[in-house]
Design a protein around this motif. Structure first.
Motif, mmCIF file in Angstrom:
data_model
loop_
_atom_site.group_PDB
_atom_site.id
_atom_site.type_symbol
_atom_site.label_atom_id
_atom_site.label_comp_id
_atom_site.label_asym_id
_atom_site.label_seq_id
_atom_site.Cartn_x
_atom_site.Cartn_y
_atom_site.Cartn_z
ATOM 1 N N LEU A 27 4.332 -12.409 2.803
ATOM 2 C CA LEU A 27 3.274 -12.254 3.790
ATOM 3 C C LEU A 27 3.605 -13.100 5.013
ATOM 4 C CD1 LEU A 27 0.428 -10.939 4.138
ATOM 5 C CD2 LEU A 27 -0.525 -13.134 3.447
ATOM 6 N N ASP A 70 -2.928 -2.646 5.347
ATOM 7 C CA ASP A 70 -1.928 -3.278 4.481
ATOM 8 C C ASP A 70 -2.546 -3.544 3.110
ATOM 9 O OD1 ASP A 70 -0.052 -4.822 3.153
ATOM 10 O OD2 ASP A 70 0.572 -5.890 4.950
ATOM 11 N N SER A 72 -1.378 -4.873 0.485
ATOM 12 C CA SER A 72 -1.063 -6.185 -0.075
ATOM 13 C C SER A 72 -2.092 -7.227 0.352
ATOM 14 C CB SER A 72 0.336 -6.635 0.361
ATOM 15 O OG SER A 72 1.339 -5.896 -0.289
ATOM 16 N N VAL A 73 -2.470 -7.197 1.616
ATOM 17 C CA VAL A 73 -3.471 -8.137 2.111
ATOM 18 C C VAL A 73 -4.830 -7.833 1.484
ATOM 19 C CG1 VAL A 73 -4.642 -9.014 4.170
ATOM 20 C CG2 VAL A 73 -2.207 -8.457 4.264
ATOM 21 N N ILE A 75 -5.406 -6.720 -1.488
ATOM 22 C CA ILE A 75 -5.432 -7.252 -2.853
ATOM 23 C C ILE A 75 -5.691 -8.754 -2.838
ATOM 24 C CG2 ILE A 75 -3.959 -7.753 -4.846
ATOM 25 C CD1 ILE A 75 -5.028 -4.985 -4.933
ATOM 26 N N ILE A 76 -5.053 -9.470 -1.927
ATOM 27 C CA ILE A 76 -5.311 -10.908 -1.791
ATOM 28 C C ILE A 76 -6.781 -11.140 -1.466
ATOM 29 C CG2 ILE A 76 -4.824 -12.937 -0.368
ATOM 30 C CD1 ILE A 76 -1.967 -11.828 -0.013
ATOM 31 N N THR A 147 -1.976 -12.783 -8.146
ATOM 32 C CA THR A 147 -1.948 -12.414 -6.738
ATOM 33 C C THR A 147 -2.397 -13.604 -5.893
ATOM 34 O OG1 THR A 147 -2.361 -10.080 -7.183
ATOM 35 C CG2 THR A 147 -2.957 -10.887 -5.003
ATOM 36 N N GLY A 148 -1.627 -13.885 -4.857
ATOM 37 C CA GLY A 148 -1.925 -15.034 -4.014
ATOM 38 C C GLY A 148 -1.297 -16.321 -4.505
ATOM 39 N N MET A 199 2.981 -3.466 -3.571
ATOM 40 C CA MET A 199 2.211 -4.655 -3.184
ATOM 41 C C MET A 199 3.137 -5.850 -2.987
ATOM 42 S SD MET A 199 -0.905 -3.587 -3.104
ATOM 43 C CE MET A 199 -1.975 -2.296 -3.752
ATOM 44 N N SER A 202 1.957 -9.311 -1.494
ATOM 45 C CA SER A 202 0.713 -9.849 -2.050
ATOM 46 C C SER A 202 0.880 -11.233 -2.665
ATOM 47 C CB SER A 202 0.158 -8.896 -3.112
ATOM 48 O OG SER A 202 1.063 -8.766 -4.203
ATOM 49 N N THR A 204 2.306 -12.083 -5.297
ATOM 50 C CA THR A 204 2.040 -12.012 -6.731
ATOM 51 C C THR A 204 3.197 -12.664 -7.485
ATOM 52 O OG1 THR A 204 0.734 -9.992 -6.522
ATOM 53 C CG2 THR A 204 1.672 -10.459 -8.691
ATOM 54 N N ASP A 342 2.396 1.284 -3.433
ATOM 55 C CA ASP A 342 1.194 0.454 -3.544
ATOM 56 C C ASP A 342 0.101 1.177 -4.325
ATOM 57 O OD1 ASP A 342 2.493 -1.444 -2.055
ATOM 58 O OD2 ASP A 342 1.370 -1.082 -0.200
#
Length: 365
Positions: A27, A70, A72-73, A75-76, A147-148, A199, A202, A204, A342
């Motif tokens: 990210l 996005d 991925s963002v 999911i965060i 995630t994160g 993702m 993300s 992860t 994704d």
């Protein structure tokens, strides 16, 4: 400023960085900075702690909008909302005071650390242990698919704090407890080296806990009550199906752009395919909206079904758009391929779609 306007402020940064983030699997710092300063992170937090006091309908709406830019963002963001809401619901006054204002301001991000390699999607067989000591608890174990990881300042960690009693549970086991663990806690190490197919930005990865000592006040909710808290998550109406809605919208927009750019409007067959895609997107949005409203006879079942249905539609729409785009979609860096990867990832995220089906069908047996 309204939350929708705050998301709009993120639009350019997310749209600009999504492709590069997918290539690098990280990210970009400008995206994280924009997310923290946007005010969006406080949506699920009560007003008295600096948040917006948004319900599941509001968080689902924002997650879907961000996912269209996005996933991925998104999911965060979803995981941050989930932990924030659990603290607001189950936290002690001290925990709320310590965490919620920081999470609302964007100074802190929150992440869930539940899953384990080999532990099973139903979380009934986890190896992470929590041992009581005079000044609190000691946590030992390893979490996967967090995630994160590495971005969060606080993790909601699931651990076995006492021997399970053998009670029949579908998700989680008796004797399990949730702990709020700061990222700076000695013995906690986050590893974001997991190379995902989807993702990818993300963050992860793994969270390892080695002789990680936390105070007695780190327990979220009553000791041993994790399965009850987990059950309440799906009752809330917040659903990962919202991520799939955003993905489906983005894929549909790619199809529309393709048709207009090539002046394919006169082709009736194409127009009808686009109508069918639009219908699928609306259907996914409808089930996610209903889950967020919590107006069904069984909100928990509606939430589980919304993930199953919306994620299936997300994958289906992406596949159809890939076919519609023809050879252009065969280019590795075409955005439809990122969206398709994704979309597949959502069905594999906890609770996985197969576990959702088991949770929905269990009362029938």
């Amino acid at each position: 400023m309204a939350t929708v306007e705050r998301v709009a402020l993120l639009h350019d940064e997310l749209a600009r960085a999504a492709a590069e983030a997918d290539r690098t699997g990280a990210l970009p710092e400008p995206v994280l900075t924009a997310l923290r300063s946007s005010g969006v992170l406080g949506l699920a937090i009560p007003v008295e702690y600096g948040g917006s006091g948004g319900d599941a309908l509001a968080t689902n709406t924002v997650v879907a909008e961000v996912a269209s830019l996005d996933p991925s963002v998104a999911i965060i963001l979803f995981q941050h909302y989930a932990v924030s809401a659990r603290i607001a619901e189950w936290g002690t006054p001290s925990q709320k005071s310590h965490y919620l204002s920081r999470l609302a301001s964007g100074d802190w991000l929150a992440a869930s650390a539940w899953s384990e390699s080999g532990g099973g999607a139903d979380k009934r067989n986890i190896a992470t242990r929590a041992q009581r000591v005079p000044d609190g608890w000691v946590l030992d174990g390893a979490k996967s698919f967090t995630t994160g990881a590495g971005l969060a300042q606080v993790y909601l960690v699931l651990a076995q704090s006492s021997a399970p009693t053998g009670d029949s549970l579908t998700y989680g086991a008796s004797g399990q407890t949730f702990f709020l663990v700061d990222a700076t806690a000695p013995g906690l190490v986050a590893d974001t080296g997991m190379d995902l197919v989807g993702m990818r930005a993300s963050a992860t990865g793994f969270v390892e806990l080695h002789d990680c000592r936390v105070p007695a006040g780190a327990v979220l909710g009553p000791e041993g009550s994790a399965p009850r808290i987990i059950a309440g998550v799906r009752e809330s109406g917040a659903t990962l199906g919202a991520v799939s809605v955003g993905i489906a919208r983005a894929a549909y927009q790619l199809a529309l752009h393709h048709a207009r750019k090539r002046d394919l409007g006169p082709a009736q067959a194409l127009r009808h395919r686009l109508v069918d895609l639009a219908g699928q997107v609306e259907a996914a949005n409808a089930v996610v909206e209903r889950a967020g409203r919590r107006d069904s006879p069984d909100p928990g079942i509606a939430t589980l079904l919304s993930k199953i249905v919306a994620s299936g539609i997300g994958e289906s729409v992406c596949a159809e758009v890939q076919r519609l785009l023809g050879s252009s979609a065969y280019l590795h860096d075409h955005p439809i391929n990122r969206l398709a990867r994704d979309a597949r990832a959502v069905g594999l995220m906890g609770p996985t779609n197969d576990l959702c089906r088991e949770l929905v069908s269990t009362p029938w047996t």
